[in-house]
Design a protein around this motif. Structure first.
Motif, PDB file in Angstrom:
ATOM      1  N   GLU A  41      -6.860  51.705   4.533  1.00  0.00           N
ATOM      2  CA  GLU A  41      -7.599  52.850   5.078  1.00  0.00           C
ATOM      3  C   GLU A  41      -8.542  53.420   4.028  1.00  0.00           C
ATOM      4  OE1 GLU A  41      -4.318  55.374   6.059  1.00  0.00           O
ATOM      5  OE2 GLU A  41      -4.144  54.607   8.100  1.00  0.00           O
ATOM      6  N   ALA A  42      -8.075  53.508   2.792  1.00  0.00           N
ATOM      7  CA  ALA A  42      -8.889  54.054   1.712  1.00  0.00           C
ATOM      8  C   ALA A  42     -10.099  53.171   1.447  1.00  0.00           C
ATOM      9  CB  ALA A  42      -8.050  54.207   0.446  1.00  0.00           C
ATOM     10  N   VAL A  43      -9.911  51.856   1.505  1.00  0.00           N
ATOM     11  CA  VAL A  43     -11.036  50.941   1.305  1.00  0.00           C
ATOM     12  C   VAL A  43     -12.075  51.163   2.395  1.00  0.00           C
ATOM     13  CG1 VAL A  43     -11.723  48.505   1.383  1.00  0.00           C
ATOM     14  CG2 VAL A  43      -9.762  49.193   0.020  1.00  0.00           C
ATOM     15  N   GLY A  44     -11.611  51.389   3.618  1.00  0.00           N
ATOM     16  CA  GLY A  44     -12.530  51.605   4.730  1.00  0.00           C
ATOM     17  C   GLY A  44     -13.291  52.915   4.650  1.00  0.00           C
ATOM     18  N   THR A  45     -12.662  53.969   4.125  1.00  0.00           N
ATOM     19  CA  THR A  45     -13.319  55.280   4.105  1.00  0.00           C
ATOM     20  C   THR A  45     -14.088  55.573   2.816  1.00  0.00           C
ATOM     21  OG1 THR A  45     -11.315  56.343   3.286  1.00  0.00           O
ATOM     22  CG2 THR A  45     -11.624  56.300   5.669  1.00  0.00           C
ATOM     23  N   ALA A  46     -13.762  54.883   1.743  1.00  0.00           N
ATOM     24  CA  ALA A  46     -14.447  55.150   0.472  1.00  0.00           C
ATOM     25  C   ALA A  46     -15.857  54.568   0.493  1.00  0.00           C
ATOM     26  CB  ALA A  46     -13.653  54.543  -0.680  1.00  0.00           C
ATOM     27  N   GLU A  47     -16.763  55.238  -0.177  1.00  0.00           N
ATOM     28  CA  GLU A  47     -18.122  54.732  -0.309  1.00  0.00           C
ATOM     29  C   GLU A  47     -18.199  53.663  -1.405  1.00  0.00           C
ATOM     30  OE1 GLU A  47     -21.038  57.857  -0.650  1.00  0.00           O
ATOM     31  OE2 GLU A  47     -19.886  59.095   0.736  1.00  0.00           O
ATOM     32  N   ALA A  48     -17.325  53.782  -2.391  1.00  0.00           N
ATOM     33  CA  ALA A  48     -17.282  52.802  -3.475  1.00  0.00           C
ATOM     34  C   ALA A  48     -15.838  52.662  -3.939  1.00  0.00           C
ATOM     35  CB  ALA A  48     -18.157  53.248  -4.643  1.00  0.00           C
ATOM     36  N   VAL A  49     -15.444  51.420  -4.218  1.00  0.00           N
ATOM     37  CA  VAL A  49     -14.128  51.131  -4.792  1.00  0.00           C
ATOM     38  C   VAL A  49     -14.402  50.371  -6.085  1.00  0.00           C
ATOM     39  CG1 VAL A  49     -11.903  50.010  -4.463  1.00  0.00           C
ATOM     40  CG2 VAL A  49     -13.088  50.984  -2.492  1.00  0.00           C
ATOM     41  N   VAL A  50     -14.013  50.988  -7.219  1.00  0.00           N
ATOM     42  CA  VAL A  50     -14.376  50.428  -8.520  1.00  0.00           C
ATOM     43  C   VAL A  50     -13.229  50.570  -9.513  1.00  0.00           C
ATOM     44  CG1 VAL A  50     -16.842  50.917  -8.252  1.00  0.00           C
ATOM     45  CG2 VAL A  50     -15.373  52.628  -9.265  1.00  0.00           C
ATOM     46  N   THR A  51     -13.262  49.713 -10.525  1.00  0.00           N
ATOM     47  CA  THR A  51     -12.437  49.963 -11.705  1.00  0.00           C
ATOM     48  C   THR A  51     -13.387  50.487 -12.769  1.00  0.00           C
ATOM     49  OG1 THR A  51     -12.669  47.681 -12.453  1.00  0.00           O
ATOM     50  CG2 THR A  51     -10.674  48.222 -11.242  1.00  0.00           C
ATOM     51  N   VAL A  52     -12.960  51.546 -13.441  1.00  0.00           N
ATOM     52  CA  VAL A  52     -13.792  52.172 -14.460  1.00  0.00           C
ATOM     53  C   VAL A  52     -12.975  52.402 -15.718  1.00  0.00           C
ATOM     54  CG1 VAL A  52     -15.260  53.369 -12.788  1.00  0.00           C
ATOM     55  CG2 VAL A  52     -13.269  54.531 -13.705  1.00  0.00           C
ATOM     56  N   GLU A 135      -8.135  43.815  -2.961  1.00  0.00           N
ATOM     57  CA  GLU A 135      -8.692  42.488  -2.696  1.00  0.00           C
ATOM     58  C   GLU A 135      -8.238  41.967  -1.341  1.00  0.00           C
ATOM     59  OE1 GLU A 135      -7.415  40.405  -6.183  1.00  0.00           O
ATOM     60  OE2 GLU A 135      -9.147  41.066  -7.358  1.00  0.00           O
ATOM     61  N   ALA A 136      -6.986  42.214  -0.988  1.00  0.00           N
ATOM     62  CA  ALA A 136      -6.478  41.776   0.323  1.00  0.00           C
ATOM     63  C   ALA A 136      -7.176  42.533   1.450  1.00  0.00           C
ATOM     64  CB  ALA A 136      -4.970  41.978   0.398  1.00  0.00           C
ATOM     65  N   ALA A 137      -7.442  43.819   1.250  1.00  0.00           N
ATOM     66  CA  ALA A 137      -8.112  44.607   2.287  1.00  0.00           C
ATOM     67  C   ALA A 137      -9.566  44.187   2.468  1.00  0.00           C
ATOM     68  CB  ALA A 137      -8.048  46.093   1.938  1.00  0.00           C
ATOM     69  N   LEU A 138     -10.200  43.706   1.406  1.00  0.00           N
ATOM     70  CA  LEU A 138     -11.599  43.287   1.480  1.00  0.00           C
ATOM     71  C   LEU A 138     -11.776  41.809   1.815  1.00  0.00           C
ATOM     72  CD1 LEU A 138     -13.019  45.256  -1.556  1.00  0.00           C
ATOM     73  CD2 LEU A 138     -13.496  45.674   0.847  1.00  0.00           C
ATOM     74  N   ALA A 139     -10.695  41.049   1.801  1.00  0.00           N
ATOM     75  CA  ALA A 139     -10.780  39.610   2.069  1.00  0.00           C
ATOM     76  C   ALA A 139     -11.175  39.371   3.521  1.00  0.00           C
ATOM     77  CB  ALA A 139      -9.439  38.942   1.772  1.00  0.00           C
ATOM     78  N   PRO A 140     -11.955  38.325   3.752  1.00  0.00           N
ATOM     79  CA  PRO A 140     -12.296  38.019   5.144  1.00  0.00           C
ATOM     80  C   PRO A 140     -11.043  37.595   5.900  1.00  0.00           C
ATOM     81  CG  PRO A 140     -13.057  36.282   3.685  1.00  0.00           C
ATOM     82  CD  PRO A 140     -12.533  37.379   2.813  1.00  0.00           C
ATOM     83  N   PRO A 141     -11.023  37.821   7.190  1.00  0.00           N
ATOM     84  CA  PRO A 141      -9.832  37.435   7.953  1.00  0.00           C
ATOM     85  C   PRO A 141      -9.644  35.916   7.931  1.00  0.00           C
ATOM     86  CG  PRO A 141     -11.601  38.104   9.424  1.00  0.00           C
ATOM     87  CD  PRO A 141     -12.055  38.391   8.028  1.00  0.00           C
ATOM     88  N   THR A 142      -8.407  35.506   7.915  1.00  0.00           N
ATOM     89  CA  THR A 142      -8.136  34.071   7.918  1.00  0.00           C
ATOM     90  C   THR A 142      -8.179  33.549   9.342  1.00  0.00           C
ATOM     91  OG1 THR A 142      -5.775  34.500   8.049  1.00  0.00           O
ATOM     92  CG2 THR A 142      -6.699  34.184   5.849  1.00  0.00           C
ATOM     93  N   VAL A 143      -8.717  32.376   9.491  1.00  0.00           N
ATOM     94  CA  VAL A 143      -8.832  31.747  10.796  1.00  0.00           C
ATOM     95  C   VAL A 143      -7.917  30.535  10.816  1.00  0.00           C
ATOM     96  CG1 VAL A 143     -10.418  30.610  12.396  1.00  0.00           C
ATOM     97  CG2 VAL A 143     -11.213  32.495  10.982  1.00  0.00           C
ATOM     98  N   THR A 144      -7.110  30.448  11.840  1.00  0.00           N
ATOM     99  CA  THR A 144      -6.248  29.279  11.977  1.00  0.00           C
ATOM    100  C   THR A 144      -6.665  28.517  13.222  1.00  0.00           C
ATOM    101  OG1 THR A 144      -4.634  30.572  13.215  1.00  0.00           O
ATOM    102  CG2 THR A 144      -4.293  30.394  10.838  1.00  0.00           C
ATOM    103  N   PHE A 145      -6.642  27.213  13.106  1.00  0.00           N
ATOM    104  CA  PHE A 145      -7.023  26.356  14.215  1.00  0.00           C
ATOM    105  C   PHE A 145      -5.781  25.686  14.761  1.00  0.00           C
ATOM    106  CE2 PHE A 145     -10.790  26.589  11.527  1.00  0.00           C
ATOM    107  CZ  PHE A 145     -11.740  26.981  12.455  1.00  0.00           C
TER     108      PHE A 145
END
Length: 185
Positions: A41-52, A135-145
Motif C-alpha cells: 500500500e505504501a509503495v502505491g501511495t508514495a510519490e517516491a520510494v528511495v534509500t538515502v 522489490e516484490a511490490a514493484l515486480a511485474p506480475p508473474t504469468v503462468t501458462f
C-alpha cells in the motif's frame, strides 16, 4: 409542574458537570503515530520510494520541523534528484528523527521543495527488512501458462460445422426475403 421540571433539569445538569461531562480534561500528551499502511500500500501511495544516506541536519526554519540533506542511493519509485531535503513527520514512532550517516528506506511525498516521510508509511532505517518487500511490490506480475493440448487435432467436420450452419441460415434468409410478397422498392 413547570418548577418541578426546571429543578429536575438543573439537578441533572449539575450532576453531569460534577461527573466530568462539562469539565475540560487536560490535553493528552502527543502520541506517536505508528504506520498504518503495509509495504505494498505504501509503495502505491508514495510519490517516491528511495534509500538515502543522511548527510547533514539543516537548521529548521521558524516553526518548522527538522530537515535533513540526504543523498539518494537507490530510487525504487519516482525520480527525485540525487540530493534531497527530507523531513520526518512529527509524532512518528518509527522516524521521529534521523541520524546523520545512517541509511534509510523512505516512502516520500513531495512538499514544496522538500520531501516528507509521512508517519502513515513504514519508512525505516531497517533497509534489509523493507527492501525485499518493496522489490516484490514493484515486480511485474508473474504469468503462468497451462500445459499445451496434446493428442490428435479435432476433426474437420467438427471445426467447420458452425460455419456451415451459418452459411445455410444466411442462404435461407436470402431466399425468404426474395420470395416475400412485399414490394422491394
Amino acid at each position: 409542574m413547570r418548577r418541578l421540571l426546571t429543578s429536575l433539569l438543573v439537578t441533572l445538569l449539575s450532576a453531569l458537570v460534577l461527573l466530568g461531562g462539562g469539565v475540560t480534561q487536560p490535553a493528552a500528551a502527543a502520541q506517536c503515530l505508528s504506520p498504518t499502511a503495509t509495504v505494498p500500500e505504501a509503495v502505491g501511495t508514495a510519490e517516491a520510494v528511495v534509500t538515502v544516506k543522511i548527510l547533514k541536519r539543516l537548521r529548521p526554519d521558524a516553526g518548522s520541523a527538522a530537515r535533513y540533506r540526504a543523498r539518494v542511493l537507490t530510487a525504487f519509485k519516482g525520480s527525485p534528484p540525487s540530493s534531497i531535503k527530507v523531513m520526518p513527520q512529527p509524532n512518528s514512532c518509527h522516524l521521529s528523527d534521523f541520524s546523520v550517516g545512517t541509511t534509510y528506506l523512505l516512502f516520500l511525498r513531495s512538499r514544496a521543495q522538500d520531501w516528507l516521510a509521512p508517519a502513515a508509511l513504514p519508512s525505516s532505517h531497517n533497509v534489509a527488512m523493507l527492501q525485499p518487500q518493496v522489490e516484490a511490490a514493484l515486480a511485474p506480475p508473474t504469468v503462468t501458462f497451462g500445459k499445451p493440448l496434446t493428442g490428435s487435432p479435432a476433426r474437420l467436420r467438427r471445426v467447420a460445422a458452425p460455419g456451415v450452419a451459418l452459411v445455410i441460415i444466411g442462404l435461407l434468409g436470402l431466399l425468404f426475403v426474395r420470395r416475400s410478397p412485399r414490394s422491394h422498392a
